[in-house]
Design a protein around this motif. Structure first.
Motif, PDB file in Angstrom:
ATOM      1  N   LYS C   8     -30.446  17.445 -23.286  1.00 10.48           N
ATOM      2  CA  LYS C   8     -29.545  18.749 -22.993  1.00 10.48           C
ATOM      3  C   LYS C   8     -29.049  18.652 -21.494  1.00 10.48           C
ATOM      4  CE  LYS C   8     -32.336  21.979 -24.282  1.00 10.48           C
ATOM      5  NZ  LYS C   8     -32.792  23.228 -24.830  1.00 10.48           N
ATOM      6  N   SER C   9     -29.750  17.790 -20.759  1.00 12.16           N
ATOM      7  CA  SER C   9     -29.504  17.909 -19.106  1.00 12.16           C
ATOM      8  C   SER C   9     -27.731  17.191 -18.921  1.00 12.16           C
ATOM      9  CB  SER C   9     -30.471  17.324 -18.334  1.00 12.16           C
ATOM     10  OG  SER C   9     -30.013  15.974 -18.145  1.00 12.16           O
ATOM     11  N   SER C  10     -27.262  17.567 -17.941  1.00 11.06           N
ATOM     12  CA  SER C  10     -25.861  17.382 -17.587  1.00 11.06           C
ATOM     13  C   SER C  10     -25.819  15.715 -17.536  1.00 11.06           C
ATOM     14  CB  SER C  10     -25.318  17.999 -16.480  1.00 11.06           C
ATOM     15  OG  SER C  10     -26.263  17.616 -15.396  1.00 11.06           O
ATOM     16  N   ILE C  11     -26.836  15.311 -16.851  1.00  4.92           N
ATOM     17  CA  ILE C  11     -26.851  13.685 -16.945  1.00  4.92           C
ATOM     18  C   ILE C  11     -27.138  13.048 -17.751  1.00  4.92           C
ATOM     19  CG2 ILE C  11     -27.884  12.109 -15.504  1.00  4.92           C
ATOM     20  CD1 ILE C  11     -28.058  13.799 -13.030  1.00  4.92           C
ATOM     21  N   LYS C  14     -24.252  12.617 -20.133  1.00  8.47           N
ATOM     22  CA  LYS C  14     -23.298  11.559 -19.689  1.00  8.47           C
ATOM     23  C   LYS C  14     -23.847  10.159 -20.046  1.00  8.47           C
ATOM     24  CE  LYS C  14     -20.252  11.795 -17.671  1.00  8.47           C
ATOM     25  NZ  LYS C  14     -18.927  11.994 -17.947  1.00  8.47           N
ATOM     26  N   TYR C  15     -25.189   9.972 -20.011  1.00 11.60           N
ATOM     27  CA  TYR C  15     -25.651   8.788 -20.654  1.00 11.60           C
ATOM     28  C   TYR C  15     -25.334   8.399 -21.976  1.00 11.60           C
ATOM     29  CZ  TYR C  15     -29.263   9.368 -16.785  1.00 11.60           C
ATOM     30  OH  TYR C  15     -30.084   9.099 -15.613  1.00 11.60           O
ATOM     31  N   LEU C  81     -19.317  19.031 -23.331  1.00 12.21           N
ATOM     32  CA  LEU C  81     -19.291  18.867 -21.849  1.00 12.21           C
ATOM     33  C   LEU C  81     -17.802  19.583 -21.532  1.00 12.21           C
ATOM     34  CD1 LEU C  81     -20.089  15.101 -21.619  1.00 12.21           C
ATOM     35  CD2 LEU C  81     -21.247  16.760 -20.304  1.00 12.21           C
ATOM     36  N   GLN C  84     -18.608  23.106 -21.313  1.00 11.69           N
ATOM     37  CA  GLN C  84     -19.287  23.631 -20.230  1.00 11.69           C
ATOM     38  C   GLN C  84     -18.258  23.601 -18.859  1.00 11.69           C
ATOM     39  OE1 GLN C  84     -22.440  21.031 -20.066  1.00 11.69           O
ATOM     40  NE2 GLN C  84     -24.122  22.369 -20.913  1.00 11.69           N
ATOM     41  N   ASN C  85     -17.670  22.369 -18.929  1.00 13.41           N
ATOM     42  CA  ASN C  85     -16.759  22.289 -17.783  1.00 13.41           C
ATOM     43  C   ASN C  85     -15.855  23.298 -17.678  1.00 13.41           C
ATOM     44  OD1 ASN C  85     -18.203  19.911 -17.219  1.00 13.41           O
ATOM     45  ND2 ASN C  85     -16.516  18.599 -17.988  1.00 13.41           N
ATOM     46  N   LYS C  87     -16.213  26.396 -18.386  1.00 19.81           N
ATOM     47  CA  LYS C  87     -17.022  27.557 -18.136  1.00 19.81           C
ATOM     48  C   LYS C  87     -17.467  27.532 -16.545  1.00 19.81           C
ATOM     49  CE  LYS C  87     -19.897  28.846 -22.273  1.00 19.81           C
ATOM     50  NZ  LYS C  87     -21.247  28.504 -22.653  1.00 19.81           N
ATOM     51  N   ALA C  88     -17.342  26.184 -15.912  1.00 21.01           N
ATOM     52  CA  ALA C  88     -17.818  26.118 -14.753  1.00 21.01           C
ATOM     53  C   ALA C  88     -16.723  26.655 -13.741  1.00 21.01           C
ATOM     54  CB  ALA C  88     -18.272  24.743 -14.480  1.00 21.01           C
ATOM     55  N   ARG C  89     -15.720  26.981 -14.293  1.00 23.18           N
ATOM     56  CA  ARG C  89     -14.608  27.478 -13.393  1.00 23.18           C
ATOM     57  C   ARG C  89     -13.661  28.662 -14.011  1.00 23.18           C
ATOM     58  NH1 ARG C  89     -12.074  23.120 -10.482  1.00 23.18           N
ATOM     59  NH2 ARG C  89     -13.633  23.671  -8.910  1.00 23.18           N
ATOM     60  N   ARG C 106      -8.741  12.935 -15.129  1.00 22.86           N
ATOM     61  CA  ARG C 106      -8.698  14.479 -15.154  1.00 22.86           C
ATOM     62  C   ARG C 106      -8.321  14.950 -16.454  1.00 22.86           C
ATOM     63  NH1 ARG C 106      -5.205  14.196 -10.781  1.00 22.86           N
ATOM     64  NH2 ARG C 106      -3.572  14.732 -11.901  1.00 22.86           N
ATOM     65  N   MET C 108      -9.581  13.262 -19.791  1.00 19.36           N
ATOM     66  CA  MET C 108     -10.263  12.545 -20.478  1.00 19.36           C
ATOM     67  C   MET C 108     -10.458  13.370 -22.021  1.00 19.36           C
ATOM     68  SD  MET C 108     -10.895   9.704 -19.492  1.00 19.36           S
ATOM     69  CE  MET C 108     -12.319   8.891 -20.315  1.00 19.36           C
ATOM     70  N   SER C 240     -21.770   6.364 -14.816  1.00 19.42           N
ATOM     71  CA  SER C 240     -22.877   7.211 -15.388  1.00 19.42           C
ATOM     72  C   SER C 240     -23.977   6.790 -15.452  1.00 19.42           C
ATOM     73  CB  SER C 240     -22.178   7.871 -16.760  1.00 19.42           C
ATOM     74  OG  SER C 240     -21.084   8.483 -16.491  1.00 19.42           O
TER      75      SER C 240
END
Lengths: 669, 253, 278
Positions: C8-11, C14-15, C81, C84-85, C87-89, C106, C108, C240
């Motif tokens: 679940k973590s953001s990183i 990305k993996y 992702l 979430q992205n 939502k982050a702004r 920008r 993807m 990543s």
């Protein structure tokens, strides 16, 4: 009032050790029952809060910025001194002690300064352990450089951002304690009153700068680490928000304010560009290693330069006055800060200033000689013994870029001038205040339970601070002095229990703060806060600045008193209290600056001598050098508040005794 | 070298009464702005004008005004810290603008950085990330080993310093299309991961800091690299890669 | 650490994006090599053999399932992702200046969506036909025998052919079962295996008089999207995964070359078929 500095008996090198061994302690199980307030999160405040939290006390830390990491300690560039003698050049605790006393023009307390030198080494150990990335040599060991006023290499540094790295180290220690719940952090809060109960410091009134709410916080001890008061001049190298309010409130509650007139004016700052200027930017002292300072010999040339008719590069060598080299051949461009600053002012006052601004104040810091010297050296080093002038210039500039590239870029960004091609324009600016709240050996003010640390106190630098010593003092106070002395005080408080904030003292203090806020908001004047702050700055700079005289100081005292009246009548503060209101914040700060400014002039007036950052024109020798009066003025001047009328403040004297250092004249010729 | 001159500008500035209010862009005209002024001095001038007109001045964060405290912010004409590189807003000068320009001034936009008022945002999320693990757990007694007891390769020390140069201004978050805080967190994680003193706790540190970063509501990293370009201190993307490595190592432990 | 955090973590997300993305790059390479056989003139057999291999070989089967999973995971992870992205702004900027990042990086998610739509239609047009269409033709060859043209089904046994006419006319007792198997009805005996003629389907698809041009254009556009997606995605995957070192410039160069050459070669095929193939 009898000032008791509480300096322990014994040999200077044993005082602190012996004293520490006999201080009272608070047992670990009692510490969580005790609350401590720390105001300010610079090097002194953050390190104190982190250390006391680590010990197990309940700490509440306050800062006006949006994060404790932003305190202005972060802006220190050059480095931090420590008597490690890693370079094997004869450094020792005694030498650091001696250099600091001498640098302070024999106006600092021996015992405090020696303690500072003693713990200086621990600071470096501590910071390295915390992950502070100091500069290193290829062997992996710490690098050092030398700084003004010393003959050894004892300055540890992290490029030109030493203050930043040290503050982030202290901030990381503080953050750890916040994360563990032992320090409660109050960002965007400003202390507006000290609350005393039965004569002891028992809490503060703080304003939440976001909501405007006035909050009461109680504690068994209050530590003020709120920095210096250079912003009394409006223009300084301090941060815009740096203020004296916490220190001044403590003063109004009975703490003495000492050595108010000692202000360090740093010689190499970028000159004022115009009336809208908000602050001054420092260019590192290290530039004086490579730059030569000059003004045109002829006034006509200076005038032509200001009018844009001549360029500095068009002034012939024989028409340039390298006045520092002329006056101080032994030290040349590397004389101490106070000396270099005064010399620049003297030339500009004589009409040789080169900056085309309102005051014509500015001198050149010229790197062309260095470019030629280093360029030739570089060419030779490459085996080229007949370099062309172009090659020399190119190599010389490359050398400068490697050494000072970031500073040159910063200068260019601000001024839009290329310092590789044309000399930098510089002028002195207010940088650091040696004066502050009077404290004893425990760093306790005359109010029991109210401790003052870092630049906010007066203790270690005498009349002039040496470069790279401010960081040392802040961390020494916070990490290695306060944890002992505050505990000693708190040992008698373990039975006190939680301090209520519902008592009359807190109610009264809050009401008083509320009244002063309401007064501003309802004032309905016509002029902005900045208007008054700029006028105050003008008076201070012109009459309580680099050179002072009796007449000017008397005028300043009267003018500031008049300005104070006008300020309270005419200031306009928009908005409400219950919101983020930067104008209100400024008004509350400027009110205290006005009072302080007057006291600075009074202190400068009473000190009929010249020493360090305090230069009285009446007390100079035939060559314009400072004349110290050790017979009559070897004391700390500590002022006692006596009500709204600052001119009624009473001076108390703490005699300075030099048992271990022989007083001598400072000579840089 | 160009002599300072005065220009007239139009400003479109975000005004928002408080965190709950709905904000909007307001238009202001400001005349006789010296091109030698800094951008914030220009805002000071506008505020002075507003105060004199008995209007409420614009709230914006700033403190040191020499590019190191990280307090100033502002999204100017679509760029964090405005149209220049390697600087903070307080180091931006009006000579970057022309007479007659219209300049947009907006706050950092991020869910994790809520607007407090006008151009002021709350960046305490960064503090909380730091509190989650951005430290070495050493007590503050000073009774640690001698500073020179552990030699550190100069290269590692220099890299750690470059990572530690972060001023925590939040430009990376503001400029990232995803509002990601990876450059900030990556820089902190890197600084400690590169130093022997920090390696001891490296596993817990990276896990805790990333967990806190995710909880704060920052977006994810798309490796666009915008953060590196807008970062006033030039913090390298290598630090994000290093954090990705550290996190992978920690996760597999 | 809880394993759930690793998902679940953001990183960690990305993996997974990086790993699936890089795996899909491998897939693209393989797919391209197969497709390029369409460019070999008059040789449907190669391509159909390849198609048969790809649909029947057990190892390839496993790989293909991995590919499907990767595509799904890459898409779902990407959508998560992106949500979430966004939502982050919650409040965007009134004015933006994109000069500090590349257009591809920008966008993807947009590019990925285009590619996903392409994959779905692409699979409907070819993969589904190949796998499920009852009318999927078998490959045949036309030979001239004594002045008479004769169509023969090609089988996997070299040299064995079944005449098309006879099967269609139900002569010889032969019939086709399970779409590709030639059976002797009486003996209930499998006589041989034919090739599904994917080549023919492909050629017909892009040469279709009505839709062929549109199909070609859309295909080429999709390859543009793929190219931009790879242009950022390839090198981004390494970042990543924490790989940013002295090899990074080389990885970036390779990624750029990959992102241009692979989609270009893919795009050449329909263009060749539509415009050049006789």
């Amino acid at each position: 009032m009898k000032l008791d500095s509480k300096i322990p008996e014994g040999h200077i090198s044993q005082k602190w050790t012996d004293y520490k061994d006999h201080l009272k302690l608070v047992a670990p199980n009692n510490r969580p029952k005790i609350d401590i307030i720390v105001v300010g999160t610079g090097l002194a405040g953050a390190s104190a809060a982190a250390s006391l939290g680590e010990m197990g006390y309940n700490v509440k830390a306050f800062c006006y910025q949006d994060s404790p990491r932003r305190a202005h300690s972060i802006a220190a560039q050059g480095g931090i001194n420590a008597a490690k003698n890693y370079q094997n050049d004869g450094d020792s605790i005694y030498r650091l002690f001696y250099d600091t006393i001498k640098g302070g023009d024999y106006r600092a307390r021996e015992a405090n300064v020696h303690r500072l030198a003693e713990v200086s080494g621990n600071i470096i150990d501590q910071c390295v352990a915390q992950g502070v990335p100091f500069a290193r040599e290829y062997g992996g060991l710490l690098d050092n450089r030398s700084f003004g006023g010393t003959q050894v290499q004892r300055t540890f540094y992290a490029a030109g951002q030493t203050g930043q790295q040290l503050l982030l180290g202290a901030y990381s220690a503080l953050s750890r304690q916040i994360g563990l719940g032992r320090v409660h952090m109050y960002n965007r809060h400003e202390m507006l009153e000290l609350v005393k109960v039965d004569g002891k410091a028992r809490g503060i009134i703080a304003r939440n700068l976001v909501t405007g709410e006035l909050e009461r916080h109680s504690a068994h001890a209050v530590i003020i680490a709120s920095g210096g008061y250079g912003n009394v001049y409006f223009l300084s190298t301090n941060a815009m928000g740096s203020n004296v309010t916490a220190g001044w409130k403590v003063h109004k509650q009975g703490a003495l304010f000492a050595n108010t007139c000692y202000v360090q004016i740093h010689p190499t700052c970028i000159p004022v560009h115009g009336t809208n200027q908000s602050k001054l930017t420092l260019m590192s002292e290290s530039l004086r290693n490579s730059g030569r300072i000059w003004v045109p010999k002829k006034k006509e040339d200076a005038e032509a330069i200001r009018a844009g008719k001549l360029k500095p590069t068009q002034i012939a060598e024989e028409d340039r006055d390298y006045y520092l080299e002329r006056r101080y051949p032994a030290f040349g461009n590397l004389v101490p800060r106070d000396v270099a600053s005064r010399a620049a002012k003297e030339r500009c006052d004589a009409g040789h200033g080169i900056e085309a601004n309102d005051t014509n104040e500015g001198v050149y810091l010229d790197f062309s000689t260095e470019i030629q010297n280093k360029g030739r050296q570089a060419a030779y080093a490459q085996g080229n013994h007949h370099p062309s002038p172009e090659e020399i210039t190119r190599l010389g500039k490359a050398w400068l870029e490697e050494k000072y590239g970031n500073l040159f870029t910063m200068y260019q960004k601000i001024t839009d001038e290329n310092p590789y091609e044309t000399p930098m324009k510089i002028y002195p600016a207010v940088h650091y205040t040696m004066g502050g709240v009077w404290v004893d050996y425990n760093l306790q003010s005359t109010i029991p339970g109210c401790f003052v640390a870092g630049e906010a106190n007066f203790s270690d630098h005498g009349a002039n601070r040496l470069g790279a010593s401010a960081l040392m003092q802040g961390l020494a106070d916070g990490y290695f002095v306060l944890p002992y002395t505050v505990s000693n005080y708190l040992a008698d408080e373990i039975r006190t229990g939680k301090i209520s904030t519902d008592t009359q003292e807190f109610v009264d203090a809050e009401n008083q703060v509320k009244a002063s806020i309401d007064k501003f908001l309802n004032n309905n004047g016509s002029k902005s806060v900045d208007h008054f702050h700029k006028r105050l700055g003008n008076i201070m700079w012109n009459k309580v600045g680099m050179a002072r005289n009796e007449e000017g100081l008397k005028q300043a005292i009267a003018e500031i008193a008049a300005l104070k009246d006008e300020f309270y009548k005419e200031v306009y503060v928009p908005g409400k209290s219950e919101e983020l209101n930067p104008e209100l914040e400024k008004a509350l700060r400027v009110a205290d600056f006005i009072d302080l400014g007057q006291l600075m002039a009074m202190d400068a007036l009473q000190r009929k001598e010249s020493c360090g950052g305090h230069f009285r024109e009446e007390y100079q020798d035939a060559e314009g050098e400072t004349l110290r009066d050790d017979v009559n003025f070897s004391f700390v001047g500590a002022w006692e508040y006596k009500g709204e009328d600052i001119s009624q403040e009473v001076l108390h004297k703490e005699e300075l005794k030099y048992e271990f250092i022989k007083i001598a004249a400072r000579n840089y010729k | 070298m160009s002599a300072a001159k005065n220009i007239n500008i139009t400003l479109k500035i975000w005004r928002q009464k408080d965190s709950k209010a709905k904000g909007n862009l307001e238009t202001y005209t400001l005349n006789n702005v010296s091109t030698a002024s800094s951008f914030l001095e220009m805002l000071d001038q506008l505020n002075e004008q507003l105060v004199n007109e008995r209007k409420e001045p614009i709230a914006f964060d700033h403190d040191c005004r020499e590019g190191i405290c990280g307090m100033c912010s502002l999204y100017i004409n679509g760029r964090a810290h405005g149209p220049d590189t390697g600087i903070t807003t307080c180091q931006l000068h009006m000579r970057m603008f022309n007479d007659g320009d219209t300049i947009y001034v907006e706050p950092w936009r991020s869910r994790a950085f809520p607007v407090i008022k006008d151009l002021v945002v709350d960046r305490s999320a960064f503090d909380r990330i730091q509190q989650a693990g951005g430290f070495v757990s050493v007590n503050t007694s000073g009774n640690t080993i001698d500073a020179n007891a552990i030699p550190i390769p100069k290269d590692d020390a220099d890299k750690a310093f470059e990572a530690a140069a972060c001023i925590g201004c939040g430009a990376c978050v503001a400029t990232c299309k995803n509002g990601s805080a990876m450059l900030f967190v990556g820089a902190k994680v890197s600084q400690y991961a590169l130093l022997p003193q920090g390696k001891v706790e490296a596993t817990q540190r990276v896990l805790n800091m990333v967990r806190q970063m995710d909880e704060e509501g920052f977006g994810n990293c798309t490796n666009t690299g915008a953060c590196e370009i807008e970062c006033p201190k030039g913090i390298s993307l290598e630090n994000i890669a290093r954090m990705n490595r550290e996190y992978l190592k920690a996760s597999l432990k | 650490m809880a394993k759930s955090a690793f998902l679940k973590s953001s990183i960690a997300k990305k993996y997974w994006m990086a790993l699936t993305g890089l795996f899909l790059c491998l897939f693209l390479t393989g797919h391209l090599l197969g497709n390029l056989q369409l460019l070999i003139p008059d040789n449907a057999l190669h391509f159909n053999q390849y198609a048969l291999f790809m649909t029947t070989n057990p190892a390839v089967k496993i790989l293909s399932y991995l590919t499907y999973i990767s595509i799904l995971f890459h898409a779902i992870d990407g959508i998560l992702l992106t949500i979430q992205n966004k939502k982050a702004r919650p409040v965007g900027y009134a004015k933006t200046d994109g000069s500090s990042s590349s257009m591809a990086s920008r966008n993807m998610a947009v590019l990925g969506t285009i590619i996903l739509v392409f994959i779905v239609t692409h699979m409907a047009n070819f993969w589904a036909v190949m796998h499920f269409d009852k009318k999927m033709p078998l490959q045949s060859v036309t030979i001239e025998n004594m002045g008479q043209k004769m169509e023969l089904y090609v089988t996997t046994d070299t040299g064995k052919f079944f005449p098309k006419d006879s099967i269609q006319m139900m002569q010889n007792g032969l019939e086709i079962r399970n779409r590709t198997e030639f059976y002797n009805k009486q003996a209930n005996l499998k006589m041989g295996e034919g090739y599904k003629d994917l080549y023919k389907i492909t050629i017909a698809f892009f040469k279709d008089p009505k839709m062929g041009l549109i199909a070609t254009i859309l295909y080429v556009l999709a390859m543009f999207a793929l190219s931009f997606h790879l242009l950022h995605g390839f090198q981004s995957a390494f970042q990543s995964l924490g790989i940013n070192n002295k090899f990074t410039p080389a990885i970036k160069k390779f990624g750029t070359a990959f992102a241009i050459i692979v989609p270009l070669l893919f795009a050449i095929i329909p263009i060749y078929i539509h415009f050049l193939l006789k």
